[in-house]
Motif scaffolding. Structure first.
Motif, PDB file in Angstrom:
ATOM      1  N   ALA A 212     -26.226   5.533  28.627  1.00  9.05           N
ATOM      2  CA  ALA A 212     -27.442   4.725  28.755  1.00  9.05           C
ATOM      3  C   ALA A 212     -28.570   5.305  27.912  1.00  9.05           C
ATOM      4  N   GLY A 213     -28.638   6.630  27.844  1.00 11.22           N
ATOM      5  CA  GLY A 213     -29.639   7.271  26.993  1.00 11.22           C
ATOM      6  C   GLY A 213     -29.411   6.959  25.520  1.00 11.22           C
ATOM      7  N   TYR A 214     -28.152   6.955  25.096  1.00 15.83           N
ATOM      8  CA  TYR A 214     -27.837   6.613  23.712  1.00 15.83           C
ATOM      9  C   TYR A 214     -28.203   5.159  23.413  1.00 15.83           C
ATOM     10  N   ASP A 215     -27.906   4.276  24.346  1.00 13.85           N
ATOM     11  CA  ASP A 215     -28.245   2.863  24.156  1.00 13.85           C
ATOM     12  C   ASP A 215     -29.752   2.671  24.055  1.00 13.85           C
ATOM     13  N   SER A 216     -30.485   3.376  24.899  1.00 16.46           N
ATOM     14  CA  SER A 216     -31.946   3.258  24.855  1.00 16.46           C
ATOM     15  C   SER A 216     -32.496   3.760  23.526  1.00 16.46           C
ATOM     16  N   PHE A 217     -31.960   4.891  23.067  1.00 17.20           N
ATOM     17  CA  PHE A 217     -32.417   5.418  21.779  1.00 17.20           C
ATOM     18  C   PHE A 217     -32.100   4.441  20.655  1.00 17.20           C
ATOM     19  N   ALA A 218     -30.897   3.878  20.650  1.00 12.25           N
ATOM     20  CA  ALA A 218     -30.517   2.931  19.602  1.00 12.25           C
ATOM     21  C   ALA A 218     -31.450   1.729  19.598  1.00 12.25           C
ATOM     22  N   ASP A 219     -31.825   1.235  20.787  1.00 10.38           N
ATOM     23  CA  ASP A 219     -32.755   0.098  20.866  1.00 10.38           C
ATOM     24  C   ASP A 219     -34.127   0.475  20.325  1.00 10.38           C
ATOM     25  N   GLU A 220     -34.602   1.671  20.673  1.00 14.44           N
ATOM     26  CA  GLU A 220     -35.907   2.110  20.185  1.00 14.44           C
ATOM     27  C   GLU A 220     -35.896   2.299  18.671  1.00 14.44           C
ATOM     28  N   PHE A 221     -34.821   2.916  18.181  1.00 12.44           N
ATOM     29  CA  PHE A 221     -34.704   3.147  16.745  1.00 12.44           C
ATOM     30  C   PHE A 221     -34.615   1.822  15.996  1.00 12.44           C
ATOM     31  N   SER A 222     -33.853   0.887  16.554  1.00 16.30           N
ATOM     32  CA  SER A 222     -33.724  -0.424  15.932  1.00 16.30           C
ATOM     33  C   SER A 222     -35.068  -1.142  15.894  1.00 16.30           C
ATOM     34  N   THR A 223     -35.880  -0.976  16.934  1.00 17.49           N
ATOM     35  CA  THR A 223     -37.201  -1.594  16.961  1.00 17.49           C
ATOM     36  C   THR A 223     -38.094  -1.022  15.867  1.00 17.49           C
ATOM     37  N   ILE A 224     -38.027   0.299  15.692  1.00 14.59           N
ATOM     38  CA  ILE A 224     -38.829   0.938  14.639  1.00 14.59           C
ATOM     39  C   ILE A 224     -38.433   0.411  13.261  1.00 14.59           C
ATOM     40  N   LEU A 225     -37.133   0.336  13.004  1.00 14.06           N
ATOM     41  CA  LEU A 225     -36.673  -0.163  11.710  1.00 14.06           C
ATOM     42  C   LEU A 225     -37.016  -1.637  11.533  1.00 14.06           C
ATOM     43  N   SER A 226     -36.999  -2.371  12.621  1.00 13.42           N
ATOM     44  CA  SER A 226     -37.328  -3.795  12.554  1.00 13.42           C
ATOM     45  C   SER A 226     -38.787  -3.983  12.123  1.00 13.42           C
ATOM     46  N   ARG A 227     -39.667  -3.117  12.619  1.00  9.96           N
ATOM     47  CA  ARG A 227     -41.068  -3.214  12.200  1.00  9.96           C
ATOM     48  C   ARG A 227     -41.206  -2.957  10.713  1.00  9.96           C
ATOM     49  N   GLN A 228     -40.460  -1.947  10.223  1.00  9.52           N
ATOM     50  CA  GLN A 228     -40.536  -1.650   8.796  1.00  9.52           C
ATOM     51  C   GLN A 228     -39.967  -2.792   7.958  1.00  9.52           C
ATOM     52  N   LEU A 229     -38.915  -3.440   8.467  1.00  6.05           N
ATOM     53  CA  LEU A 229     -38.363  -4.581   7.754  1.00  6.05           C
ATOM     54  C   LEU A 229     -39.346  -5.743   7.692  1.00  6.05           C
ATOM     55  N   ASP A 230     -40.024  -5.975   8.818  1.00  8.39           N
ATOM     56  CA  ASP A 230     -40.983  -7.084   8.859  1.00  8.39           C
ATOM     57  C   ASP A 230     -42.222  -6.825   8.009  1.00  8.39           C
ATOM     58  N   SER A 231     -42.552  -5.533   7.874  1.00  9.32           N
ATOM     59  CA  SER A 231     -43.739  -5.211   7.081  1.00  9.32           C
ATOM     60  C   SER A 231     -43.441  -5.217   5.572  1.00  9.32           C
TER      61      SER A 231
END
Length: 231
Positions: A212-231
């Motif tokens: 569950a910790g790995y899944d949470s980290f992957a979601d957080e990391f994906s969100t960070i990259l998503s912001r960079q993609l959108d910007s």
């Protein structure tokens, strides 16, 4: 007569080794199987306790480094292409796909976000398989060891009755050794099964929490990259 019977009973070796040596070949095989299963289960238990503790410690250290404010590219360069920690390997999988998704002109190949998410999902699945490796053995030992021990008990008691019929004697000297050998098989079965069941439940819950910790980290990391993609 009773005094003589008691004297003969006292001469019988009721230690575990003595009971094992007097047992029939089938009961001996059952006991050996249970002993091997118990040793195997404890080896897995100790290995998993150490492995899970290491995984939690590595996850805490990496989480601290990830949220330290250091640029992700620099953190990835420090970790390298073949990191040792499980959380680091998930991060590396996402970063490698992130870098592969950049064209020579600096632009991004379409569908980068989906590929990054899939890369981290595959990495997580590999780590989950590593975390859960050996747990099915504990489940098997916990569910089958009592029945294997019961088989040895039934076989031992059957031999005791055969001994009674052959000697035409139901005295303590004739009955006690066979019953003791039979019950020893049951005891070994429980000795193997109880720790296996207890630690299977504990280790399964620990593995789920780590995952569950790995899944949470992957979601957080994906969100960070998503912001960079959108910007």
């Amino acid at each position: 007569m009773e005094a003589e019977t008691l004297a003969l009973a006292q001469e019988i070796d009721f230690s575990m080794w003595g009971l094992f040596m007097r047992a029939t070949l089938t009961v001996k095989l059952v006991m050996l199987i249970l002993i091997v299963a118990s040793v195997w289960a404890w080896a897995i238990i100790i290995d998993k306790l150490i492995s899970y503790r290491r995984a939690r410690r590595q996850a805490v250290a990496f989480d601290r480094a990830f949220w330290s404010g250091e640029p992700l590219d620099e953190l990835f360069d420090q970790i390298g292409m073949e990191p040792k920690g499980r959380a680091e390997r998930i991060f590396a999988a996402g970063m490698m796909e992130w870098r592969r998704s950049h064209r020579d002109d600096g632009g991004l190949i379409p569908g980068a976000q989906a590929r990054i998410d899939r890369s981290m999902d595959v990495a997580i699945q590999k780590e989950v398989e590593g975390l859960q490796k050996g747990l099915p053995v504990l489940a098997t030992v916990g569910s089958t060891a009592p029945f294997i021990g019961l088989f040895g008990t039934v076989f031992g008691i059957m031999n005791s009755f055969i001994e009674i019929a052959e000697q035409q004697n139901t005295s303590l000297v004739v009955v006690a050794p066979g019953i003791a050998e039979a019950l020893l098989a049951t005891g070994l079965g429980l000795l193997a099964a109880i720790p296996a069941v207890i630690f299977y439940n504990k280790l399964s819950a620990d593995a789920d929490r780590i995952t569950a910790g790995y899944d949470s980290f992957a979601d957080e990391f994906s969100t960070i990259l998503s912001r960079q993609l959108d910007s």
